[in-house]
Structures are given as C-alpha cells and as structure tokens.
Design an enzyme around this catalytic site. Structure first.
Site, PDB file in Angstrom:
ATOM      1  N   GLU A 164      -9.351  12.835   7.537  1.00 46.80           N
ATOM      2  CA  GLU A 164      -9.209  14.172   6.957  1.00 46.80           C
ATOM      3  C   GLU A 164     -10.550  14.903   6.904  1.00 46.80           C
ATOM      4  OE1 GLU A 164      -7.256  11.864   3.724  1.00 46.80           O
ATOM      5  OE2 GLU A 164      -6.436  13.835   3.219  1.00 46.80           O
ATOM      6  N   HIS A 222      -3.226  14.146   0.470  1.00 49.42           N
ATOM      7  CA  HIS A 222      -3.474  13.284   1.637  1.00 49.42           C
ATOM      8  C   HIS A 222      -2.283  13.313   2.590  1.00 49.42           C
ATOM      9  CE1 HIS A 222      -4.631   9.863   4.096  1.00 49.42           C
ATOM     10  NE2 HIS A 222      -3.493   9.257   3.794  1.00 49.42           N
ATOM     11  N   ARG A 264       2.017  16.547  12.657  1.00 47.71           N
ATOM     12  CA  ARG A 264       3.338  17.155  12.861  1.00 47.71           C
ATOM     13  C   ARG A 264       3.331  18.676  12.665  1.00 47.71           C
ATOM     14  NH1 ARG A 264       4.513  12.620  10.033  1.00 47.71           N
ATOM     15  NH2 ARG A 264       4.396  13.780   8.097  1.00 47.71           N
ATOM     16  N   TYR A 308       2.597   2.690  15.100  1.00 45.68           N
ATOM     17  CA  TYR A 308       3.275   2.821  13.801  1.00 45.68           C
ATOM     18  C   TYR A 308       4.739   3.221  13.854  1.00 45.68           C
ATOM     19  CZ  TYR A 308       3.321   7.959  13.253  1.00 45.68           C
ATOM     20  OH  TYR A 308       3.585   9.293  13.359  1.00 45.68           O
ATOM     21  N   THR A 345      -8.925  -5.461   3.719  1.00 41.08           N
ATOM     22  CA  THR A 345      -8.838  -4.534   2.590  1.00 41.08           C
ATOM     23  C   THR A 345      -9.893  -4.995   1.591  1.00 41.08           C
ATOM     24  OG1 THR A 345      -6.443  -4.379   2.916  1.00 41.08           O
ATOM     25  CG2 THR A 345      -7.311  -3.565   0.819  1.00 41.08           C
ATOM     26  N   LYS A 360      -4.010  -1.998   9.861  1.00 36.03           N
ATOM     27  CA  LYS A 360      -4.387  -2.156   8.455  1.00 36.03           C
ATOM     28  C   LYS A 360      -4.533  -3.621   8.056  1.00 36.03           C
ATOM     29  CE  LYS A 360      -3.161   2.243   7.272  1.00 36.03           C
ATOM     30  NZ  LYS A 360      -3.830   3.176   6.393  1.00 36.03           N
ATOM     31  N   TYR A 393       1.377   5.633  -0.645  1.00 35.30           N
ATOM     32  CA  TYR A 393       0.996   6.847   0.100  1.00 35.30           C
ATOM     33  C   TYR A 393       1.285   8.004  -0.838  1.00 35.30           C
ATOM     34  CZ  TYR A 393       1.077   9.728   4.457  1.00 35.30           C
ATOM     35  OH  TYR A 393       0.825  10.635   5.476  1.00 35.30           O
ATOM     36  N   GLU A 433     -10.061   4.237   3.640  1.00 35.42           N
ATOM     37  CA  GLU A 433      -9.142   4.963   2.764  1.00 35.42           C
ATOM     38  C   GLU A 433      -9.582   4.671   1.334  1.00 35.42           C
ATOM     39  OE1 GLU A 433      -5.036   4.146   3.879  1.00 35.42           O
ATOM     40  OE2 GLU A 433      -5.172   5.699   5.426  1.00 35.42           O
ATOM     41  N   GLU A 435      -9.027   4.386  -2.282  1.00 33.46           N
ATOM     42  CA  GLU A 435      -7.829   4.175  -3.094  1.00 33.46           C
ATOM     43  C   GLU A 435      -8.202   3.443  -4.382  1.00 33.46           C
ATOM     44  OE1 GLU A 435      -4.483   2.459  -1.031  1.00 33.46           O
ATOM     45  OE2 GLU A 435      -5.047   3.358   0.898  1.00 33.46           O
ATOM     46  N   ASP A 456      -8.797   0.630   1.903  1.00 33.47           N
ATOM     47  CA  ASP A 456      -7.785   0.211   2.872  1.00 33.47           C
ATOM     48  C   ASP A 456      -8.294   0.588   4.275  1.00 33.47           C
ATOM     49  OD1 ASP A 456      -5.341  -0.543   4.014  1.00 33.47           O
ATOM     50  OD2 ASP A 456      -4.468   1.442   3.702  1.00 33.47           O
ATOM     51  N   ASP A 474       0.834  -1.200   0.000  1.00 31.97           N
ATOM     52  CA  ASP A 474       0.000   0.000   0.000  1.00 31.97           C
ATOM     53  C   ASP A 474       0.870   1.251   0.000  1.00 31.97           C
ATOM     54  OD1 ASP A 474      -2.611   1.072  -0.069  1.00 31.97           O
ATOM     55  OD2 ASP A 474      -2.340   1.754   1.995  1.00 31.97           O
ATOM     56  N   GLN A 480      -3.336   2.605  14.929  1.00 37.96           N
ATOM     57  CA  GLN A 480      -2.241   3.055  14.061  1.00 37.96           C
ATOM     58  C   GLN A 480      -1.313   4.063  14.759  1.00 37.96           C
ATOM     59  OE1 GLN A 480      -3.732   4.625  10.350  1.00 37.96           O
ATOM     60  NE2 GLN A 480      -1.713   5.056   9.530  1.00 37.96           N
ATOM     61  N   THR A 511      -4.407   6.684  -0.118  1.00 34.04           N
ATOM     62  CA  THR A 511      -5.643   7.460  -0.044  1.00 34.04           C
ATOM     63  C   THR A 511      -5.604   8.594  -1.058  1.00 34.04           C
ATOM     64  OG1 THR A 511      -5.633   7.015   2.311  1.00 34.04           O
ATOM     65  CG2 THR A 511      -7.156   8.715   1.535  1.00 34.04           C
ATOM     66  N   ARG A 532      -7.483   3.990  13.175  1.00 35.62           N
ATOM     67  CA  ARG A 532      -6.602   5.137  13.421  1.00 35.62           C
ATOM     68  C   ARG A 532      -6.002   5.139  14.823  1.00 35.62           C
ATOM     69  NH1 ARG A 532      -5.459   6.183   8.418  1.00 35.62           N
ATOM     70  NH2 ARG A 532      -7.266   6.773   7.175  1.00 35.62           N
TER      71      ARG A 532
HETATM   72 MN    MN Z   1      -3.771   3.131   2.585  1.00 39.43          MN
END
Ligand code: MN
Length: 433
Positions: A375, A144, A153, A255, A268, A264, A139, A210, A212, A244, A137, A251, A361, A248
């Site tokens: 989001e 996104h 961040r 992560y 899927t 994840k 990114y 997600e 995708e 996906d 997967d 995650q 995503t 959250r």
């Molecule tokens: Mn994904």
C-alpha cells in the site's frame, strides 16, 4: 470485560527505580509475560518484564513467593499458566503488582525474594512466549482491505460483498511463527511475471511486511460449542506485535481460489512480551460504527477496540538510521478481536490455549499510515525514499524491518517492545531451476 482495578492506578510506583522512568516501556502498570533464558543458556523460563529487568516466575513460584494452584511456571512456555483462565491471570497480576510496588502490600521479606528473582534484560535472550497451537490471520482493517481491493479490482469493487458481514481470515502456519530477532530467509516459489502466460520459479521479488497485532488465546473452548462475544473477550489473554511477512508476487499467482499459502507460510514474527488484555483495560475504546449491523452472534456493545499506537521501520544493512514506513493505530480496526474469536468458534472450531490470531494488516486512511509496502508504494509504482538516499518498493536482502507499539496516557506508557527481523538472501536454488 476487564474493569479498572488497583493494578491500573497511575500513582503506583515500583521499588525498582528503572520501572518508574517515564520513558520505560515496562512500568508497574504493564507487567507483560514472556519466556526468557539467561544469555548463552537453553534454560527457558517464564518471566514478567519490569523496568529494565525480568522477574523470573519459576523462581518466585518454586520459592513460594508467588502462589499458584499447581506449578505452572516450571515449563518452557506460558501455556500452562494461560490455561488457568482469567480469574487466576488477574490474581497473579495483582500479586505481582503488590510484590513490585512500594507500600504496605510489599513487605520486606517478600521483596527480598523478588529481588533475588530479577534478571537484567540485557543478560537475557527472549523466546516464543507460548507454544503456538494454531495461527489464523484475519483481514479486518477496512482501510487495508479497501486499498488492496482498489489496487487489484478497482475502486468500485474494492470490498468483496462478504467483507462487511464476516471477519475474513485464512488458517496460517503455527509452526513458522518465530520470536523477534529471528532472521527471515527470502522465500522461493512460483510467480507469473506481468505479461507472461507461464510461471517462473525463483526467489520472491516482492517481499513485504504486514503490520498487525496478534491475539493470544488463553482459555480454550470445546469443539462444537459456539462462544458469545463476551465469552470470546474473556478468553483473550493478551496481545503481541505481529509481522505477517508476505511474498506478494507468489501470493497473486497462487491465491485463487483458496487464499494465501506459500506467500505467507515461510515466517510470521511476533514480539516476545504478551501485554495482557487486563493491562490494556484503560486503553479500551469503541470501534467504528458497523453498518450494516452484523448478524446477532457478532453484535457487540461497548469498548472492544484498543488505543495502541503502532509504527513500522526499515533499516538497510550497514546503515545507521531506520526509516519510518508508517504510523497507525489499532483502534481503527473494523472487526474487534472478540468478534474475530466469536466468528472463529461459531462453526464448531474449538479454540485452544496458545492459539494466535493475527488482526490483519492495520492501515489508517492516509498513505503514511498504511501497514504494508504494497500500500505504501501503491503496488510498487511509487518508490519510497529512505534516510540513506536509497529507494524501496519492496524489501531487499539485508533490510531489517521493525514493528513497534505502545499505549500512552493516564500518566504512563505501556510498551509492547519490538518485532524485528532481518531478511537474508534466498537459499541457492540453481539445482532446482
Ligand atoms: Mn496478514
């Protein structure tokens, strides 16, 4: 790169009337491949969608109406067919187009054979179209990655320093890729509630989608051998919609430093029909300008993106109306699928027939074009009002999530069908607490 040929002719019509309906997702210019079984049976068969019917490829092949070098449609997946490579995919598409079209390329005796091989989509169940060998997967939507980076961040450090140089990805779980319609069990796991030092165990509270696209790799590449962008492009058989599913809260705790794992790995969802890259040729577009210019092995020149309109919706249990969560387009992706595949193979990873690559995503620049609830509700701080008056930050039990996709123009519409899943409550975990 596939060029336009007679199978893309907008004037082409089928003798099957339902395929000529302007609202049909499966006109004769589409011809997506899938695996179906007559409802109630476990007799899985490769097929091609046309109008409201499925053309049974096993029957066509065994009766000699469709010729292949050796039997490739006698199994329960499309892998054997995919391993034949782009020239034979293209020849088969041309033969199917001739067979289904009005005009001299479809003599009556062959048309009779095709008519006997039709199964109504209403009377069929769909299955995974390929045996998924590996799932990676990516990114690759700048919007996104910028949104998620900003949330976690701050705006100044939104994109990590590597992002504009590398198509970022993680290796996911091939075994938990499921076909549209499969219910999704809310995952259990470890989370760390805000303000707490210690983790807790329990059901995910921030379940998300997600939106995708998934690339299905057709031609393999040997281990240890890099592939060029052009070779990567020719290895791609086609595209599916891909959800996906993401936990959250699990995650954010798990992560660092190796990326997503349990958040994840539980499911899927993909749509059942693979729209071939060849069918999408009229919808090729150039991607965004890449600045800084990527390293030479990732440089591409030409139309490597695709104009595919996408939407996601949520329908709570027991309600009649689904609420649209977002509308976006695959054309905005920063890294193309060919770049993703070339990057995947550059270190020596052999790619296999049946590998699935998630795009990442797909988000546009507006809030209502973002492909995740993370989001859409800005990390749960801005709840979303649904048609039935209720609100959502993340997915609740009983919610059905659906992805939809289509390419439109040139006088017809190529549909991808849907990728749907209903979320079931987490399995009882009292004994584990
Ligand atoms: Mn994904």
């Amino acid at each position: 790169m596939s060029k336009l040929n007679p199978t893309h002719n907008p004037e082409l019509k089928s003798w099957l009337e339902s395929a000529n309906d302007p609202s049909s997702e499966f006109p004769i210019q589409n011809l997506p491949f899938g695996v179906f079984s007559p409802r109630g049976s476990r007799d899985l068969r490769p097929g091609v969608a046309i109008g409201d019917q499925i053309l049974d490829l096993r029957t066509l092949e065994s009766e000699g109406v469709l010729s292949t070098p050796y039997p490739v449609f006698d199994g329960a997946s499309l892998n054997d067919f995919l391993s034949l490579g782009p020239n034979l995919w293209s020849e088969t598409r041309r033969a199917l187009s001739d067979l289904l079209s009005t005009g001299e390329n479809s003599p009556e005796v062959r048309r009779d054979g095709a008519e006997r091989a039709l199964v109504s989509q209403r009377d069929a169940e769909m299955h995974l179209p390929v045996e998924v060998r590996g799932f990676t997967d990516f990114y690759s939507s700048r919007e996104h990655a910028t949104n998620v980076g900003t949330m976690f961040r701050g705006a100044d450090n939104a994109l990590m320093p590597n992002w504009l140089h590398i198509p970022i990805a993680y290796n996911g779980r091939a075994g938990s890729v499921v076909v549209s319609g499969t219910p999704i069990r809310r995952p259990l796991g470890q989370t760390r509630p805000p303000g707490s030092d210690a983790p807790r165990f329990g059901a995910c509270r921030r379940l998300d989608i997600e939106l995708e696209m998934g690339v299905v790799v057709g031609s393999p590449s040997p281990m240890g051998k890099p592939v060029t962008i052009a070779e990567a492009d020719s290895m791609i058989f086609g595209y599916v919609l891909l959800n996906d599913w993401s936990a959250r809260d699990i995650q954010v705790w798990e992560y660092q430093p190796l990326g997503p794992f349990q958040a994840k790995a539980f499911a899927t969802t993909i749509s059942p029909w693979i729209v071939t890259q060849e069918a999408l040729a009229p919808f090729r577009v150039s991607g965004p300008v890449q600045n800084p210019v990527p390293l030479p092995y990732l440089r591409q020149d030409g139309d490597f993106n695709f104009d595919i309109q996408l939407s996601a919706s949520l329908q709570p249990e027991g309600t009649r109306d689904a609420t649209t969560l977002c509308r976006t387009n695959f054309r905005h992706m920063y890294w193309s699928s060919a770049q993703q595949l070339a990057h995947h193979a550059i270190g020596g990873c052999g790619m296999q027939t049946g590998d699935l690559l998630g795009s990442g995503t797909i988000s546009g620049s507006e809030r209502n074009s973002t492909g995740s609830l993370l989001e859409r509700t800005w990390n749960g701080t801005e709840p979303l009002k649904l048609q039935d008056g209720s609100e959502r930050t993340f997915i609740e039990d009983g919610d059905t999530l659906a992805l939809c996709g289509w390419s439109e123009g040139h006088g017809y519409r190529l549909g991808f069908g849907t990728a749907v899943g209903e979320v079931l409550p987490a399995i009882g975990h009292d004994w584990l607490d």
